[in-house]
Design an enzyme around this catalytic site. Structure first.
Site, mmCIF file in Angstrom:
data_model
loop_
_atom_site.group_PDB
_atom_site.id
_atom_site.type_symbol
_atom_site.label_atom_id
_atom_site.label_comp_id
_atom_site.label_asym_id
_atom_site.label_seq_id
_atom_site.Cartn_x
_atom_site.Cartn_y
_atom_site.Cartn_z
ATOM 1 N N ASP A 7 0.870 -1.161 0.000
ATOM 2 C CA ASP A 7 0.000 0.000 0.000
ATOM 3 C C ASP A 7 0.921 1.230 0.000
ATOM 4 O OD1 ASP A 7 -2.360 1.598 0.312
ATOM 5 O OD2 ASP A 7 -1.904 1.754 2.458
ATOM 6 N N ASP A 9 -0.030 5.133 1.016
ATOM 7 C CA ASP A 9 -0.197 6.070 2.137
ATOM 8 C C ASP A 9 -0.269 5.316 3.465
ATOM 9 O OD1 ASP A 9 -0.320 7.978 0.121
ATOM 10 O OD2 ASP A 9 -2.511 7.978 0.073
HETATM 11 MG MG LIG Z 1 -2.848 3.128 3.618
#
Ligand SMILES: [Mg+2]
Ligand SMILES: [Zn+2]
Length: 186
Positions: A7, A9
């Site tokens: 992922d 962020d």
């Molecule tokens: Mg995230």
């Protein structure tokens, strides 16, 4: 081929409730760039899969994630690493697309393109949606406590078999310990 799915962020860069709306707002989490470099040196491929609903919410245009990902690639490269590809979902939850996590669409798309099975492929995220998407695609979810991770940790839907690490750096160390090809610690 050794592959890890990340992922963005809250895993590679600091998350923000106000969205990451410009390259300047993209700030790497300490140790994350070096962790990606360790993966690269150990011959791992790294693919980023990220929800970017700020596009559908009209918080920023489509060129913004492109510019942010240029900065991310440049930063990773300066640390000695490489991100092979970035897949992002531009939709909002209301769009009912198949690519926004927790849906596995982006994972399945990359599996099709690379002609691989995601079984056993580690997928590192900080939110429940990351873990759910990974599992739905047959990958092996890993939770990190950075970003939304410390609150995700308390979610009753987190199953006991999900490994938990303090950060991407810690998760990568664990992946490389079990990888016989890694010699970065020698
Ligand atoms: Mg995230
Ligand atoms: Zn989507």
């Amino acid at each position: 081929m050794q592959l890890v799915i990340l992922d963005r962020d809250g895993v590679i860069n600091e998350d923000s409730d106000d969205y990451i709306k410009s390259p300047a707002e993209w700030i790497p989490i300490p140790g994350s760039l070096e962790a990606i470099a360790r993966l690269y040196r150990a011959d791992w491929h790294v693919i980023v899969v990220t929800n970017q609903s700020g596009i559908a919410r009209r918080l920023f245009d489509l060129d913004i994630p492109v510019r942010i990902h240029e900065k991310m690639q440049r930063s990773v490269s300066e640390a000695g690493g490489l991100i092979d590809a970035v897949f992002f979902c531009p939709h909002s939850p209301n769009d009912n697309c198949n690519c926004r996590k927790p849906k596995p669409g982006l994972f399945l798309d990359l599996a099709r393109r690379l002609r691989i099975n995601l079984y056993g492929v580690p997928a590192i995220g900080d939110s429940l949606h990351d873990l759910q998407a990974a599992r739905a695609a047959g990958a092996s979810p890993i939770l990190v406590k950075t970003g939304k991770g410390s609150s995700t940790l308390n979610n009753p839907e987190i199953t006991v078999d999900v490994p938990i690490f303090s950060s991407l750096a810690g998760a990568v160390d664990a992946l490389l310990v079990t990888d016989p090809k890694d010699n970065s610690s020698i």
